[in-house]
Scaffold this motif. Sequence first.
Motif, PDB file in Angstrom:
ATOM      1  N   LEU A  77       0.858  -1.181   0.000  1.00 14.49           N
ATOM      2  CA  LEU A  77       0.000   0.000   0.000  1.00 14.49           C
ATOM      3  C   LEU A  77       0.894   1.231   0.000  1.00 14.49           C
ATOM      4  CD1 LEU A  77      -3.000   0.881   0.136  1.00 14.49           C
ATOM      5  CD2 LEU A  77      -2.704   1.092   2.616  1.00 14.49           C
ATOM      6  N   THR A  78       0.844   2.024  -1.059  1.00 15.71           N
ATOM      7  CA  THR A  78       1.711   3.189  -1.171  1.00 15.71           C
ATOM      8  C   THR A  78       1.220   4.317  -0.262  1.00 15.71           C
ATOM      9  OG1 THR A  78       0.429   4.083  -3.027  1.00 15.71           O
ATOM     10  CG2 THR A  78       2.245   2.587  -3.554  1.00 15.71           C
ATOM     11  N   ILE A  84      -0.828  -1.906  -4.699  1.00 16.03           N
ATOM     12  CA  ILE A  84      -0.123  -2.394  -5.880  1.00 16.03           C
ATOM     13  C   ILE A  84       0.637  -3.677  -5.558  1.00 16.03           C
ATOM     14  CG2 ILE A  84       0.132  -0.109  -6.897  1.00 16.03           C
ATOM     15  CD1 ILE A  84       3.009  -0.057  -5.868  1.00 16.03           C
ATOM     16  N   GLY A  85       0.944  -4.418  -6.614  1.00 19.91           N
ATOM     17  CA  GLY A  85       1.804  -5.593  -6.497  1.00 19.91           C
ATOM     18  C   GLY A  85       3.166  -5.281  -7.092  1.00 19.91           C
ATOM     19  N   VAL A  86       4.233  -5.553  -6.346  1.00 21.94           N
ATOM     20  CA  VAL A  86       5.593  -5.226  -6.769  1.00 21.94           C
ATOM     21  C   VAL A  86       6.441  -6.491  -6.742  1.00 21.94           C
ATOM     22  CG1 VAL A  86       7.652  -3.828  -6.323  1.00 21.94           C
ATOM     23  CG2 VAL A  86       5.379  -2.882  -5.870  1.00 21.94           C
ATOM     24  N   ALA A  87       7.122  -6.761  -7.850  1.00 18.99           N
ATOM     25  CA  ALA A  87       8.075  -7.869  -7.925  1.00 18.99           C
ATOM     26  C   ALA A  87       9.455  -7.286  -8.200  1.00 18.99           C
ATOM     27  CB  ALA A  87       7.684  -8.851  -9.027  1.00 18.99           C
ATOM     28  N   SER A  88      10.469  -7.810  -7.525  1.00 13.73           N
ATOM     29  CA  SER A  88      11.827  -7.285  -7.656  1.00 13.73           C
ATOM     30  C   SER A  88      12.798  -8.425  -7.959  1.00 13.73           C
ATOM     31  CB  SER A  88      12.255  -6.556  -6.375  1.00 13.73           C
ATOM     32  OG  SER A  88      12.089  -7.398  -5.244  1.00 13.73           O
ATOM     33  N   VAL A 122      11.903  -3.718   0.208  1.00 14.06           N
ATOM     34  CA  VAL A 122      11.003  -3.217  -0.839  1.00 14.06           C
ATOM     35  C   VAL A 122       9.712  -2.701  -0.227  1.00 14.06           C
ATOM     36  CG1 VAL A 122       9.590  -3.903  -2.816  1.00 14.06           C
ATOM     37  CG2 VAL A 122      11.967  -4.638  -2.687  1.00 14.06           C
ATOM     38  N   LYS A 123       9.126  -3.438   0.675  1.00 15.75           N
ATOM     39  CA  LYS A 123       7.873  -3.012   1.295  1.00 15.75           C
ATOM     40  C   LYS A 123       8.063  -1.734   2.108  1.00 15.75           C
ATOM     41  CE  LYS A 123       5.642  -7.546   1.608  1.00 15.75           C
ATOM     42  NZ  LYS A 123       5.076  -8.572   2.511  1.00 15.75           N
ATOM     43  N   ASN A 124       9.137  -1.666   2.881  1.00 12.95           N
ATOM     44  CA  ASN A 124       9.355  -0.494   3.728  1.00 12.95           C
ATOM     45  C   ASN A 124       9.585   0.767   2.905  1.00 12.95           C
ATOM     46  OD1 ASN A 124       9.099  -1.972   6.090  1.00 12.95           O
ATOM     47  ND2 ASN A 124      11.285  -2.446   6.198  1.00 12.95           N
ATOM     48  N   VAL A 125      10.357   0.647   1.837  1.00 11.71           N
ATOM     49  CA  VAL A 125      10.698   1.833   1.046  1.00 11.71           C
ATOM     50  C   VAL A 125       9.539   2.250   0.152  1.00 11.71           C
ATOM     51  CG1 VAL A 125      12.242   2.756  -0.716  1.00 11.71           C
ATOM     52  CG2 VAL A 125      13.162   1.332   1.124  1.00 11.71           C
ATOM     53  N   VAL A 126       8.960   1.302  -0.589  1.00  9.13           N
ATOM     54  CA  VAL A 126       7.895   1.643  -1.541  1.00  9.13           C
ATOM     55  C   VAL A 126       6.683   2.222  -0.820  1.00  9.13           C
ATOM     56  CG1 VAL A 126       6.253   0.680  -3.203  1.00  9.13           C
ATOM     57  CG2 VAL A 126       8.654  -0.006  -3.282  1.00  9.13           C
ATOM     58  N   SER A 127       6.342   1.684   0.346  1.00  5.96           N
ATOM     59  CA  SER A 127       5.176   2.185   1.080  1.00  5.96           C
ATOM     60  C   SER A 127       5.370   3.612   1.582  1.00  5.96           C
ATOM     61  CB  SER A 127       4.875   1.265   2.263  1.00  5.96           C
ATOM     62  OG  SER A 127       5.976   1.232   3.167  1.00  5.96           O
ATOM     63  N   ALA A 128       6.600   4.110   1.568  1.00  5.96           N
ATOM     64  CA  ALA A 128       6.867   5.469   2.047  1.00  5.96           C
ATOM     65  C   ALA A 128       6.727   6.517   0.944  1.00  5.96           C
ATOM     66  CB  ALA A 128       8.279   5.545   2.638  1.00  5.96           C
ATOM     67  N   TYR A 129       6.428   6.103  -0.296  1.00  6.25           N
ATOM     68  CA  TYR A 129       6.358   7.036  -1.421  1.00  6.25           C
ATOM     69  C   TYR A 129       5.030   6.870  -2.150  1.00  6.25           C
ATOM     70  CZ  TYR A 129      11.360   7.754  -0.783  1.00  6.25           C
ATOM     71  OH  TYR A 129      12.585   8.077  -0.272  1.00  6.25           O
ATOM     72  N   PRO A 130       4.570   7.929  -2.823  1.00  4.38           N
ATOM     73  CA  PRO A 130       3.374   7.798  -3.663  1.00  4.38           C
ATOM     74  C   PRO A 130       3.689   6.976  -4.909  1.00  4.38           C
ATOM     75  CG  PRO A 130       4.307   9.989  -3.884  1.00  4.38           C
ATOM     76  CD  PRO A 130       5.075   9.317  -2.777  1.00  4.38           C
ATOM     77  N   LEU A 131       2.641   6.490  -5.541  1.00  3.40           N
ATOM     78  CA  LEU A 131       2.801   5.600  -6.689  1.00  3.40           C
ATOM     79  C   LEU A 131       3.565   6.267  -7.830  1.00  3.40           C
ATOM     80  CD1 LEU A 131       2.198   2.936  -8.093  1.00  3.40           C
ATOM     81  CD2 LEU A 131      -0.016   3.869  -8.796  1.00  3.40           C
ATOM     82  N   LYS A 132       3.323   7.543  -8.059  1.00  7.57           N
ATOM     83  CA  LYS A 132       3.985   8.224  -9.179  1.00  7.57           C
ATOM     84  C   LYS A 132       5.503   8.218  -9.019  1.00  7.57           C
ATOM     85  CE  LYS A 132       3.536  12.754  -6.936  1.00  7.57           C
ATOM     86  NZ  LYS A 132       2.966  14.107  -7.025  1.00  7.57           N
ATOM     87  N   GLU A 133       5.998   8.283  -7.783  1.00  4.08           N
ATOM     88  CA  GLU A 133       7.445   8.262  -7.563  1.00  4.08           C
ATOM     89  C   GLU A 133       8.036   6.892  -7.879  1.00  4.08           C
ATOM     90  OE1 GLU A 133       9.530  10.604  -6.678  1.00  4.08           O
ATOM     91  OE2 GLU A 133       8.237  12.264  -6.095  1.00  4.08           O
ATOM     92  N   VAL A 134       7.264   5.841  -7.609  1.00  5.21           N
ATOM     93  CA  VAL A 134       7.741   4.484  -7.864  1.00  5.21           C
ATOM     94  C   VAL A 134       7.710   4.167  -9.358  1.00  5.21           C
ATOM     95  CG1 VAL A 134       7.415   2.051  -7.288  1.00  5.21           C
ATOM     96  CG2 VAL A 134       6.889   3.809  -5.591  1.00  5.21           C
ATOM     97  N   TYR A 194       8.522  -5.385 -11.883  1.00  4.18           N
ATOM     98  CA  TYR A 194       7.083  -5.490 -12.153  1.00  4.18           C
ATOM     99  C   TYR A 194       6.310  -4.643 -11.153  1.00  4.18           C
ATOM    100  CZ  TYR A 194       2.400  -7.632 -12.254  1.00  4.18           C
ATOM    101  OH  TYR A 194       1.053  -7.841 -12.319  1.00  4.18           O
ATOM    102  N   ILE A 195       5.408  -3.813 -11.678  1.00  5.45           N
ATOM    103  CA  ILE A 195       4.495  -3.036 -10.830  1.00  5.45           C
ATOM    104  C   ILE A 195       3.123  -3.064 -11.481  1.00  5.45           C
ATOM    105  CG2 ILE A 195       3.934  -0.774  -9.858  1.00  5.45           C
ATOM    106  CD1 ILE A 195       6.872  -0.098  -9.885  1.00  5.45           C
ATOM    107  N   ASN A 196       2.136  -3.422 -10.700  1.00  2.77           N
ATOM    108  CA  ASN A 196       0.768  -3.406 -11.214  1.00  2.77           C
ATOM    109  C   ASN A 196      -0.187  -3.335 -10.034  1.00  2.77           C
ATOM    110  OD1 ASN A 196      -1.360  -3.404 -12.974  1.00  2.77           O
ATOM    111  ND2 ASN A 196      -1.159  -5.554 -13.590  1.00  2.77           N
ATOM    112  N   TYR A 197      -1.412  -2.919 -10.321  1.00  2.00           N
ATOM    113  CA  TYR A 197      -2.417  -2.931  -9.274  1.00  2.00           C
ATOM    114  C   TYR A 197      -2.772  -4.376  -8.927  1.00  2.00           C
ATOM    115  CZ  TYR A 197      -3.185   2.048 -10.049  1.00  2.00           C
ATOM    116  OH  TYR A 197      -3.017   3.402 -10.147  1.00  2.00           O
TER     117      TYR A 197
END
Length: 323
Positions: A77-78, A84-88, A122-134, A194-197
Amino acid sequence: MKRNVIIILIAIGIIAIFLKSSMYVVDERLQAVITQFGKPVRTVKEHGLHVKTPFIQDVRYFNKRILNWTGEISDILTRDKENIGVASWARWKIVDPLSFYTSLGIEARGQGLLDEVIESAVKNVVSAYPLKEVLRNSNRKLEYTTKELEVAEETKKVIIKKGRDEITAEILAMARRSLEDRYGIELVDVRIKYINYVAAVIPKIYDRMRSERIRIANKYESEGRREEAEILGTMRKELERIESEGYRTAEETRGQADAEAIKIYAEAYTKAPELYSFLKTLETYKTTISAQTRLILNTDGEYFRYLKGFEKDGGAVEAWSLE
């Protein structure tokens, strides 16, 4: 003689077994840890032929090359509440085989450790930013299929402060801190592939997209109706102007014709007053007498003057004198 041959063969076999137990080869793609009774005693990183204590020492090989790690899709959750679903994926290598062996033992456990460390980062960092930044990496102007979508995006005033590259660098730094060289692992790189809803919110995204397209379609329709009204208004105004000018021109022409006719009649009357009086009387007859007309006239009247002496013509006019 036969006994000596047997002794020689046995000796050769013992020597072969001894050599096999005391020598080992390290491939250039590998590195080794020498253990004695199960406990590590030293590491060997140079490739080639090496010697160890036979029977009591053993060799454990580990990869020296850069290895790939691929993570599973994580639901995140951004900061702007987008699910969103994120794969790294990442690249890593074993830099200290002794520490790696004592802490993890085998490469499979190293992969499992990275599952926890990288996915957590990944979860800690991505959740700290809005989707547009990611998603985006810069403020570069994006291309859209319609002008309206481009204008709608510009009105949002999207400004990228960090971007995807800096976020992935932050993920890498956090994951490295979690490892802290305790496991003999060096994390070379981390990337988002990979990033998608998530599947649960995709229908809502489609509904949002559909609503946006409907809004654009309604805007087109509204603009079309406005332009239609403007065109019809201009057309009606132009038609009224043309009709007004036509009416004015017709009236002017009719007035000029009437004036010219009056002038001609006046000149004719002046030159031949009897003929003018006769013609005007005939016009009067034409407008007042028909097949069903019955006239009773005084013989002294001006109207009867030109009818005197006319014979009855098919019952069209009947006149009787009152004398």
